[in-house]
Design a protein around this motif. Structure first.
Motif, PDB file in Angstrom:
ATOM      1  N   GLY A  92       0.832  -1.195   0.000  1.00 18.14           N
ATOM      2  CA  GLY A  92       0.000   0.000   0.000  1.00 18.14           C
ATOM      3  C   GLY A  92       0.868   1.245   0.000  1.00 18.14           C
ATOM      4  N   ARG A  93       0.233   2.385  -0.099  1.00 13.79           N
ATOM      5  CA  ARG A  93       0.945   3.656  -0.089  1.00 13.79           C
ATOM      6  C   ARG A  93       0.918   4.256   1.310  1.00 13.79           C
ATOM      7  NH1 ARG A  93       4.095   4.370  -4.609  1.00 13.79           N
ATOM      8  NH2 ARG A  93       2.994   3.500  -6.419  1.00 13.79           N
ATOM      9  N   ASP A  94       2.055   4.786   1.727  1.00 18.99           N
ATOM     10  CA  ASP A  94       2.114   5.494   3.008  1.00 18.99           C
ATOM     11  C   ASP A  94       1.634   6.917   2.766  1.00 18.99           C
ATOM     12  OD1 ASP A  94       2.664   6.612   5.452  1.00 18.99           O
ATOM     13  OD2 ASP A  94       4.609   5.655   5.686  1.00 18.99           O
ATOM     14  N   LYS A 151       4.692   9.542  -0.774  1.00 17.08           N
ATOM     15  CA  LYS A 151       3.754   8.421  -0.700  1.00 17.08           C
ATOM     16  C   LYS A 151       4.382   7.126  -1.207  1.00 17.08           C
ATOM     17  CE  LYS A 151      -0.481  11.187  -0.903  1.00 17.08           C
ATOM     18  NZ  LYS A 151       0.236  12.405  -0.478  1.00 17.08           N
ATOM     19  N   PRO A 152       5.439   6.651  -0.540  1.00 19.41           N
ATOM     20  CA  PRO A 152       6.147   5.447  -1.010  1.00 19.41           C
ATOM     21  C   PRO A 152       5.285   4.191  -0.917  1.00 19.41           C
ATOM     22  CG  PRO A 152       6.853   6.019   1.203  1.00 19.41           C
ATOM     23  CD  PRO A 152       5.959   7.137   0.746  1.00 19.41           C
ATOM     24  N   GLN A 153       5.614   3.231  -1.753  1.00 19.66           N
ATOM     25  CA  GLN A 153       4.948   1.933  -1.717  1.00 19.66           C
ATOM     26  C   GLN A 153       5.567   1.088  -0.604  1.00 19.66           C
ATOM     27  OE1 GLN A 153       5.470  -0.917  -5.040  1.00 19.66           O
ATOM     28  NE2 GLN A 153       3.240  -0.849  -5.263  1.00 19.66           N
ATOM     29  N   GLN A 155       9.152   0.847   7.042  1.00 15.86           N
ATOM     30  CA  GLN A 155       9.566   0.095   5.852  1.00 15.86           C
ATOM     31  C   GLN A 155       8.561  -0.990   5.516  1.00 15.86           C
ATOM     32  OE1 GLN A 155      13.802  -1.083   6.050  1.00 15.86           O
ATOM     33  NE2 GLN A 155      13.962   0.246   7.858  1.00 15.86           N
ATOM     34  N   VAL A 156       7.742  -1.373   6.510  1.00 17.92           N
ATOM     35  CA  VAL A 156       6.698  -2.374   6.306  1.00 17.92           C
ATOM     36  C   VAL A 156       5.469  -1.960   7.115  1.00 17.92           C
ATOM     37  CG1 VAL A 156       8.362  -4.241   5.938  1.00 17.92           C
ATOM     38  CG2 VAL A 156       7.446  -3.843   8.232  1.00 17.92           C
TER      39      VAL A 156
END
Length: 410
Positions: free
Chosen positions: A38-40, A46-48, A250-251
């Motif tokens: 998902g996107r942050d 807005k990294p994946q 990161q997760v």
């Protein structure tokens, strides 16, 4: 049960921590390829981010516990060879063995449910029903092994009810409700980096300290050792996950971790015989649930997501809002909104067209309402600090304060 078993589960937990730290970054691409990502939304770019990583933590925890299953019974004095009986083995403690297996079964069921929710986006009625079913093995074991449904009464009530009251089936309803609450309470206090895992680590640490304190006092030794067997590996694997889930994440952990964590706490609270003390460690979650009640039960409009609103220009979190017209609410909804507004617990903006704009009813938004826009890292730190303060309050209630209300230890 021997302290040797605790030392062994500690060693296994160290290995689980190292294994988890090693696995998490290596499985990143696999999760993204499976579209478990998902996107942050609280970051400028807005990294994946891969999500549902709770399934990894749950699996490592289960592997650790499966390796540990024979250990307590190998070092259990009751299962060992008794020299007095001429070296003949005494009866195997089947009741303790069934307790351990039933607890693992319930946790395994909740990991499965959490992963199904991440993938299938289950409805809320399923999230309430399935944890209840997953608790049945625990309740059956409790019924067969203990079936104690008496509740100690505080000193001021003993003149009316006596020292204790047998509440029968209502005790089982309470324990089933406890499991449903624990599995969902962490899930609704979530949404910013590190919060789900952070609060779980603090609760697990609180339970560990409580278990050690009770063991030092000689209270219900077997029950608190049983709790340690679960909480030590849970704490270790969660600590490894927090290393990658804290800001900047990161997760993502997904619902899988929230349900896994909640059921782990419910298991030790029920079979460890300290369910009331466990609720003390959930004070922030209880407050968040009470504050969220108007929206959770749709007395006030509740959007699909109630995450804070991110401002890319300032890199700060702001309250997210919902809007409604007072005349569209039911009488109970209007009463709840009025009470919250009277005590200044929500923002309140009345528009010329009759609409009312207020913040979403979550503890995260309440913090932002009180302190104003803050950075995501600061918001997480504030909420985790509040969790720690509530833990100190819980220990104060459990020990010094409880002595004023209960003549005997409960």
């Amino acid at each position: 049960m021997s302290t040797t078993a605790i030392a062994i589960i500690g060693s296994i937990s160290v290995g689980a921590y190292l294994m988890t730290v090693r696995m998490i970054p290596r499985l990143r691409e696999m999760f993204i390829k499976a579209n478990l990502c998902g996107r942050d939304l609280c970051k400028k770019d807005k990294p994946q981010v891969p999500e549902s990583y709770g399934v990894i933590i749950g699996c490592v925890f289960l592997i650790s516990m499966f390796l540990f299953i024979p250990i307590p019974f190998t070092f259990d004095k009751d299962a060992a060879t008794d020299a007095v009986t001429g070296g003949k083995p005494v009866t195997f403690p089947h009741d303790k063995f069934v307790e351990l297996i039933a607890a693992l079964l319930s946790i395994c069921c909740m990991i499965f449910l959490g992963f199904a929710d991440d993938v299938l986006d289950l409805r809320w009625r399923h999230k309430l029903l399935l944890p209840t079913i997953a608790t049945l093995p625990l309740l059956m074991v409790y019924y067969v092994n203990y079936n104690s449904t008496t509740v100690m009464m505080p000193n001021f009530a003993r003149g009316l009810f006596g020292t204790s009251v047998n509440i029968g089936i209502f005790y089982y309803i309470f324990m089933g409700s406890l499991a449903v609450f624990c599995t969902n309470a962490i899930n609704i206090l979530a949404g910013i980096n590190g919060l789900e895992v952070g609060q779980s680590i603090i609760i697990a640490g609180s339970v560990l300290v409580f278990n050690l304190m009770e063991l030092s006092l000689g209270h219900q030794v077997e029950s608190h050792q049983f709790s340690l067997y679960f909480m030590i590996p849970f704490f270790a694997t969660s600590l490894a996950l927090w290393k990658f889930n804290r800001y900047p994440a990161q997760v993502f952990v997904g619902d899988t971790y929230c349900y896994f964590a909640g059921m782990s706490f419910a298991v030790v609270g029920i079979l460890g015989h300290f369910s009331k003390t466990l609720l003390l460690f959930f004070l922030p979650q209880i407050l968040n649930f009470l504050y969220s009640t108007p929206q959770l039960f749709h007395f006030v409009p509740c959007p699909r997501h109630r995450l804070p609103k991110y401002d890319a220009k300032t890199d700060l979190l702001h309250i997210s809002t919902t809007e409604f017209r007072l005349n569209e609410l039911g009488s109970l909804g209007r009463l709840m909104a009025k009470v919250l507004r009277t005590f200044h617990l929500i923002s309140w903006q009345e528009q010329p067209d009759g609409r009312v704009i207020t913040n979403n009813f979550t503890l995260i938004n309440f913090v932002l309402f009180i302190f104003g826009p803050v950075h995501e890292r600061i918001a997480t730190q504030m909420l985790m600090s509040f969790q720690l303060l509530c833990t100190l309050l819980a220990f104060f209630i459990r020990y010094p304060l409880a002595n004023y209300f209960y003549t005997l230890e409960t």
